[in-house]
Motif scaffolding. Structure first.
Motif, PDB file in Angstrom:
ATOM      1  N   GLY A 164       6.452   5.295  -0.486  1.00  0.00           N
ATOM      2  CA  GLY A 164       7.220   6.052   0.590  1.00  0.00           C
ATOM      3  C   GLY A 164       7.819   4.878   1.586  1.00  0.00           C
ATOM      4  O   GLY A 164       8.057   4.979   2.726  1.00  0.00           O
ATOM      5  N   TRP A 165       8.380   3.796   0.846  1.00  0.00           N
ATOM      6  CA  TRP A 165       9.104   2.469   1.672  1.00  0.00           C
ATOM      7  C   TRP A 165       8.136   1.765   2.559  1.00  0.00           C
ATOM      8  O   TRP A 165       8.534   0.961   3.396  1.00  0.00           O
ATOM      9  N   GLY A 166       7.023   2.066   2.717  1.00  0.00           N
ATOM     10  CA  GLY A 166       5.926   1.467   3.391  1.00  0.00           C
ATOM     11  C   GLY A 166       5.440   0.090   2.744  1.00  0.00           C
ATOM     12  O   GLY A 166       5.722  -0.312   1.710  1.00  0.00           O
ATOM     13  N   GLU A 167       4.732  -0.757   3.276  1.00  0.00           N
ATOM     14  CA  GLU A 167       4.031  -1.810   2.857  1.00  0.00           C
ATOM     15  C   GLU A 167       3.269  -1.778   1.919  1.00  0.00           C
ATOM     16  O   GLU A 167       2.525  -0.478   1.879  1.00  0.00           O
ATOM     17  N   GLY A 168       2.892  -2.628   0.776  1.00  0.00           N
ATOM     18  CA  GLY A 168       1.849  -2.310   0.031  1.00  0.00           C
ATOM     19  C   GLY A 168       2.508  -1.711  -1.408  1.00  0.00           C
ATOM     20  O   GLY A 168       3.355  -1.072  -1.253  1.00  0.00           O
ATOM     21  N   GLU A 169       1.738  -1.882  -2.514  1.00  0.00           N
ATOM     22  CA  GLU A 169       2.275  -1.369  -3.610  1.00  0.00           C
ATOM     23  C   GLU A 169       1.557   0.117  -3.722  1.00  0.00           C
ATOM     24  O   GLU A 169       0.469   0.181  -3.215  1.00  0.00           O
ATOM     25  N   PRO A 170       2.318   0.941  -4.360  1.00  0.00           N
ATOM     26  CA  PRO A 170       1.521   2.228  -4.446  1.00  0.00           C
ATOM     27  C   PRO A 170       0.334   2.317  -5.604  1.00  0.00           C
ATOM     28  O   PRO A 170       0.506   1.252  -6.393  1.00  0.00           O
ATOM     29  N   ALA A 171      -0.735   3.080  -5.306  1.00  0.00           N
ATOM     30  CA  ALA A 171      -1.808   3.012  -6.264  1.00  0.00           C
ATOM     31  C   ALA A 171      -1.612   3.311  -7.564  1.00  0.00           C
ATOM     32  O   ALA A 171      -1.870   2.574  -8.469  1.00  0.00           O
TER      33      ALA A 171
END
Length: 163
Positions: free
Chosen positions: A82-89
């Motif tokens: 979602g263009w947020g920080e962190g990698e998606p699970a």
């Protein structure tokens, strides 16, 4: 008088809204028995697929709906969270267990995931950029490079059943 920069950073809805929208999308797909929620990519638009990974900690199947484009026999998506920080699970799961199942409107198949690198990554990023004009601006909202994920079909592993 100095000229003003009239380019605006692209607007994104709040992260909670993006997560909610994808959760609703996944729920509609599930409630419809898979009849609603997936579509093929078109020349100027991405498609959607259901990706089932193996949980890296739980060892249980985990499903998510992601956007994709076609690159020959390969399906290509972005690990963008979602263009947020962190990698998606789902990308963390694929790093631990690269084999996964995808469901598209044309059926289900087993794939092996990998990150695109070098010239291939640049070419695939450009393909996404053709579809999403604000791609670079969205990606700039993250503190690290967005992974371009290639889902390569495993020959002879077409399966009619997915958890």
């Amino acid at each position: 008088m100095p000229a003003r920069d009239r380019t605006k950073a692209p607007w994104l809805p709040p992260r909670w809204f993006i997560r909610l929208a994808w959760s609703v999308h996944r729920g509609v797909h599930r409630a419809s028995g898979g009849r609603i929620g997936l579509w093929k990519p078109r020349p100027n638009k991405w498609g959607t697929l259901r990706l089932t990974t193996m949980g890296r900690r739980s060892g249980r199947p985990r499903g998510v709906i992601v956007a994709y484009v076609q690159d020959g026999p390969h399906l290509v998506t972005l690990a963008m969270n979602g263009w947020g920080e962190g990698e998606p699970a789902w990308w963390l799961n694929l790093q631990a267990h690269p084999e996964a199942m995808v469901q598209t409107v044309t059926g289900r198949r087993t794939v092996r995931a990998r990150a695109a690198t070098g010239d291939e990554r640049a070419r695939l990023w450009d393909r996404w950029r053709e579809i999403e004009k604000n791609l670079d601006a969205y990606a700039a909202k993250r503190s690290f490079e967005t992974t371009v994920v290639v889902l390569e079909p495993l020959s002879g592993h077409r399966s009619p059943t997915v958890p």
